[in-house]
Write an enzyme that holds these catalytic residues in place. Structure first.
Site, PDB file in Angstrom:
ATOM      1  N   THR A   1      -0.161   1.425   6.618  1.00  0.00           N
ATOM      2  CA  THR A   1       0.013   0.296   5.708  1.00  0.00           C
ATOM      3  C   THR A   1       0.201  -0.963   6.552  1.00  0.00           C
ATOM      4  O   THR A   1       0.612  -0.875   7.716  1.00  0.00           O
ATOM      5  CB  THR A   1       1.234   0.506   4.784  1.00  0.00           C
ATOM      6  N   GLY A   2      -0.102  -2.114   5.984  1.00  0.00           N
ATOM      7  CA  GLY A   2       0.062  -3.360   6.722  1.00  0.00           C
ATOM      8  C   GLY A   2      -1.143  -4.256   6.541  1.00  0.00           C
ATOM      9  O   GLY A   2      -1.822  -4.181   5.512  1.00  0.00           O
ATOM     10  N   HIS A   3      -1.426  -5.087   7.536  1.00  0.00           N
ATOM     11  CA  HIS A   3      -2.540  -6.022   7.436  1.00  0.00           C
ATOM     12  C   HIS A   3      -3.849  -5.262   7.640  1.00  0.00           C
ATOM     13  O   HIS A   3      -4.217  -4.892   8.752  1.00  0.00           O
ATOM     14  CB  HIS A   3      -2.380  -7.149   8.465  1.00  0.00           C
ATOM     15  N   GLY A   4      -4.554  -5.023   6.537  1.00  0.00           N
ATOM     16  CA  GLY A   4      -5.722  -4.150   6.527  1.00  0.00           C
ATOM     17  C   GLY A   4      -6.778  -4.492   7.562  1.00  0.00           C
ATOM     18  O   GLY A   4      -7.308  -3.605   8.242  1.00  0.00           O
TER      19      GLY A   4
ATOM     20  N   THR B   1       0.864  -1.177   0.000  1.00  0.00           N
ATOM     21  CA  THR B   1       0.000   0.000   0.000  1.00  0.00           C
ATOM     22  C   THR B   1       0.906   1.234   0.000  1.00  0.00           C
ATOM     23  O   THR B   1       1.965   1.205   0.616  1.00  0.00           O
ATOM     24  CB  THR B   1      -0.849  -0.017   1.296  1.00  0.00           C
TER      25      THR B   1
ATOM     26  N   ARG C   1     -13.795  -7.294  -1.464  1.00  0.00           N
ATOM     27  CA  ARG C   1     -13.177  -7.043  -0.146  1.00  0.00           C
ATOM     28  C   ARG C   1     -12.704  -5.598  -0.044  1.00  0.00           C
ATOM     29  O   ARG C   1     -11.991  -5.109  -0.910  1.00  0.00           O
ATOM     30  CB  ARG C   1     -11.988  -7.977   0.070  1.00  0.00           C
ATOM     31  N   VAL C   2     -13.123  -4.916   1.021  1.00  0.00           N
ATOM     32  CA  VAL C   2     -12.669  -3.556   1.285  1.00  0.00           C
ATOM     33  C   VAL C   2     -11.764  -3.603   2.509  1.00  0.00           C
ATOM     34  O   VAL C   2     -12.127  -4.195   3.530  1.00  0.00           O
ATOM     35  CB  VAL C   2     -13.859  -2.613   1.545  1.00  0.00           C
ATOM     36  N   GLY C   3     -10.597  -3.019   2.404  1.00  0.00           N
ATOM     37  CA  GLY C   3      -9.644  -3.018   3.515  1.00  0.00           C
ATOM     38  C   GLY C   3      -9.680  -1.713   4.281  1.00  0.00           C
ATOM     39  O   GLY C   3     -10.659  -0.970   4.243  1.00  0.00           O
ATOM     40  N   ASP C   4      -8.589  -1.437   4.969  1.00  0.00           N
ATOM     41  CA  ASP C   4      -8.520  -0.257   5.825  1.00  0.00           C
ATOM     42  C   ASP C   4      -8.393   1.049   5.052  1.00  0.00           C
ATOM     43  O   ASP C   4      -8.817   2.106   5.533  1.00  0.00           O
ATOM     44  CB  ASP C   4      -7.320  -0.376   6.763  1.00  0.00           C
TER      45      ASP C   4
END
Lengths: 307, 307
Positions: free
Chosen positions: B218-221, B167, B195-198
């Site tokens: 950034t990272g694991h959403g 990201t 799928r929608v992330g952070d």
């Protein structure tokens, strides 16, 4: 631990001819949630059941009764969150789903994701055999009439929206001290296609954390998102504020920073609860200690023993 | 007020053969953002320009170079936020858009909404004549190869993802002391459709408030969303923590509460900045006082005068 459940049926100006139906709807929902809790059910089960009933009730802007998009469609958002481990499930812009809150729960329980949107959410719903319904079955005469009115020249959908923000939500703490929240909405009147509001946005439409409490919000979605209202209120509780003080601080921050109105239901992990709003009205109900509480105007609170 | 801009190109494990390209990409982006600021541009203009360049760079998981969904498609999310009045724009699950961050900015500037998703976002993009591109033009050989690998039996997309969370994001404070953030992503490798992330979730993928500062994550959403990471870090800054302390507190809360790894770039309104991560690596770069700073491994920081 005494179980507690609190629900709202939306903040805004509730026309007097609809006030009675709104009060009846939130009381029915909170009784059902409370029954889940007193039968030993979890807070997640209680909030999902309470919200499901309000989605099915055509007097609220969620599930059947949802407001329409500018194009005359129904696009719904929903969220559920489990305070034990912050597990969450959300859907945005879903159509043809009878109970978006149940789909949100399946995303939480059955996928590694937190949020699915639009076509992808529908695809998953079909895999899970979630109940699909026609768009027509979700639209009430009242919703269609308000949609038509807002297509006329000079109409002000935001002003009109104040008559029926109507997002629904619930928070609960169960006998084991676990908290949860759920929120569901048809969104904002005559919204653009694809508009996503605060409801499926974790921290805005709701938040639940066993180390603090749980909040479900309603009101002007764009304003709620800008201040991340639910998480904001829980931060105040972490700083030692009561559920009522924290809720009021969050709502007044939203009013002063982004001129937004709304309402919230809040519980902490000790079972303290509140229903607060900066809008003129909010239909709300709470159940604890075998007592039902409800109200709709500022300062109003009726109580009744739960038999 | 000295202008500052800080960017990241994603947290995770960056394969050594890609490290040089990642460093080059973040340095190019931060120089462009800094040029906007030193020419008198606003923090919003600077972060959008920096993120746009990283979307166009195929070495990052945003715009061209995005990871693919399980079905082999590209679905991108982006966010921009203006700290002056908390104005925000976001898109989720958009395909065929060259620069999602520019679309997010148009939503902020031209609509009464904050977030548009999927088909509705594309409909708005067409009204605004935003540049559309083919899916093929967004897919690199590297993305396709990793997608194929993850369809094989026994593959672990989450593990593989650590090789390219990627990201991209930026935060800035301009000469007038206004802060902004922008974030853009192709999401998580082999994700479910929809799928929608952070990233497009205000408070998770980023937050900017002139009364405190700005963060891009950034990272694991899914982990970032559960702890509403960006807003969490700004709460610590409101309590008097430095940008570095607040960033580390947020990242360690995410690690202990939901076992999530990631990274953040943070500025406060006085121009203090930091780039912190709990993952093995994060490509980052910063520019202030005519000096370029960058790094990728823990404790690494190179500097160079900006001529």
């Amino acid at each position: 631990m005494r179980p507690v459940v609190v629900v709202h049926g939306g903040a805004g100006h509730i026309p007097s001819e609809r006030a009675q139906n709104s009060s009846r709807g939130v009381c029915t929902a909170v009784r059902a949630g409370y029954q889940v809790l007193t039968a030993g059910g979890s807070s997640v089960e209680a909030v999902v059941e309470a919200v499901r009933l309000m989605e099915d009730d055509p007097h609220f802007n969620a599930g059947r009764g949802s407001v329409l998009t500018a194009g005359g469609q129904v696009e719904m958002d929903a969220l559920v969150m489990d305070g034990r481990d912050l597990s969450s499930g959300a859907v945005s812009a879903v159509s043809n789903i009878k109970n978006p809150v149940k789909l949100a729960r399946l995303i939480m329980d059955k996928t590694s994701h937190v949020c699915l949107t639009a076509g992808g959410a529908l695809q998953f719903a079909r895999q899970m055999a979630v109940e699909e319904v026609s768009t027509e079955s979700l639209i009430t005469d009242y919703s269609r009439e308000r949609w038509r009115k807002n297509l006329q020249p000079g109409a002000d959908p935001v002003q009109c929206q104040m008559g029926k923000m109507g997002t629904v939500g619930a928070v609960a703490v169960d006998a084991d001290g676990h908290v949860a929240c759920a929120t569901s909405t048809g969104g904002i009147l005559n919204k653009m296609e694809g508009r996503v509001g605060d409801t499926p946005c974790i921290g805005s439409g709701g938040y639940a954390d066993d180390s603090v409490g749980a909040v479900s919000t309603t009101g002007h979605g764009e304003a709620i998102m800008k201040v991340v209202l639910a998480r904001h209120i829980l931060f105040h509780m972490e700083q030692g504020r009561s559920v009522e003080e924290a809720s009021d601080l969050g709502l007044s921050h939203m009013r002063s920073r982004v001129s937004g109105l709304g309402g919230v239901v809040t519980v902490d992990t000790k079972g303290a609860w509140s229903a607060r709003f900066s809008s003129n009205q909010m239909a709300w109900a709470a159940a604890c200690d075998q007592t039902l509480h409800w109200g709709i105007y500022k300062g109003e609170e009726f109580t009744e023993k739960i038999g």
